[in-house]
Design an enzyme around this catalytic site. Structure first.
Site, PDB file in Angstrom:
ATOM      1  N   HIS A   9     -67.356  -5.297  25.032  1.00  0.00           N
ATOM      2  CA  HIS A   9     -67.284  -5.785  26.410  1.00  0.00           C
ATOM      3  C   HIS A   9     -67.533  -7.294  26.483  1.00  0.00           C
ATOM      4  O   HIS A   9     -68.015  -7.923  25.525  1.00  0.00           O
ATOM      5  CB  HIS A   9     -68.307  -5.053  27.280  1.00  0.00           C
ATOM      6  CG  HIS A   9     -69.724  -5.240  26.807  1.00  0.00           C
ATOM      7  ND1 HIS A   9     -70.457  -6.383  27.072  1.00  0.00           N
ATOM      8  CD2 HIS A   9     -70.533  -4.429  26.089  1.00  0.00           C
ATOM      9  CE1 HIS A   9     -71.653  -6.269  26.548  1.00  0.00           C
ATOM     10  NE2 HIS A   9     -71.733  -5.090  25.933  1.00  0.00           N
ATOM     11  N   GLU A  83     -73.739   2.675  24.847  1.00  0.00           N
ATOM     12  CA  GLU A  83     -74.592   1.988  23.884  1.00  0.00           C
ATOM     13  C   GLU A  83     -75.826   2.830  23.546  1.00  0.00           C
ATOM     14  O   GLU A  83     -76.115   3.838  24.195  1.00  0.00           O
ATOM     15  CB  GLU A  83     -75.000   0.625  24.472  1.00  0.00           C
ATOM     16  CG  GLU A  83     -75.829  -0.269  23.554  1.00  0.00           C
ATOM     17  CD  GLU A  83     -75.147  -0.610  22.232  1.00  0.00           C
ATOM     18  OE1 GLU A  83     -75.000   0.324  21.404  1.00  0.00           O
ATOM     19  OE2 GLU A  83     -74.793  -1.786  22.017  1.00  0.00           O
TER      20      GLU A  83
END
Length: 201
Positions: A9, A83
């Site tokens: 990202h 994550e």
């Protein structure tokens, strides 16, 4: 032959605030959106994207949407691509976390502290997510996975069939791009952490 593009990202608000991110769900910054727009443009100009999988956390989901807009392909969200679950550290300033939850050296990979997941659990999520994504990618297709630095390293380990506690430490910067070729002979890493799309930002 299939192509798999792994993408981290863009810059998130946590990067500016200097806090632990992990499962803390911060959005992209203005710069992060520009990084993701540039990434989407570069990827769609160089590859014909057939599928996009992404973590549902905002920073990854927003990055994936920029790629989706450029490639004209919808995003499929996969929760296991999130994550590392950093438990009580999520959202805490680095200095606060260091005092409140000091780092435990040599913690066995099957154990955890501070409400976190274990390294074995993290790797198992990567294995499951990768297996589900690969099962949907037909021969000759190109798919992108938009996720997080820690998860991308776990996906590398899964692709290479490394032991669960032996995840590699590949650098992945904001919207860093990694290209894998997947063939019956095994996966082949073509390039890692490509960021040339950011040169003019």
């Amino acid at each position: 032959m299939r192509k798999l593009i792994l993408i981290r990202h863009g810059e998130s608000e946590a990067d500016i605030l200097k806090v632990h991110e992990g499962r803390a769900d911060f959005p992209l910054t203005e710069l992060g959106h520009r990084q993701a727009t540039a990434m989407g443009r570069w990827v769609s100009e160089h590859y014909e994207i057939d599928m996009i999988f992404a973590s549902p956390l905002q920073r990854a989901a927003q990055t994936a949407q920029h790629l989706s807009d450029a490639a004209g392909v919808p995003v499929v969200f996969e929760e296991d691509l999130m994550e590392f679950n950093n438990g009580l550290l999520a959202g805490l300033a680095f200095e606060v976390a260091a005092k409140r939850y000091p780092r435990i050296e040599n913690l066995p990979p099957d154990q955890s502290v501070y409400g976190q997941e274990t390294q074995y659990e993290f790797r198992a999520r990567a294995d499951q997510a990768l297996a589900r994504c690969l099962s949907q990618i037909p021969d000759g297709a190109t798919a992108a996975i938009v996720s997080h630095g820690g998860m991308i390293n776990q996906l590398f380990a899964s692709l290479l069939a490394l032991p669960p506690a032996a995840a590699p430490r590949f650098l992945t910067g904001d919207t860093g791009i990694h290209l894998w070729l997947l063939s019956p002979e095994g996966p082949r890493l073509m390039f890692s952490n490509k960021q040339e799309h950011l040169h003019n930002l």
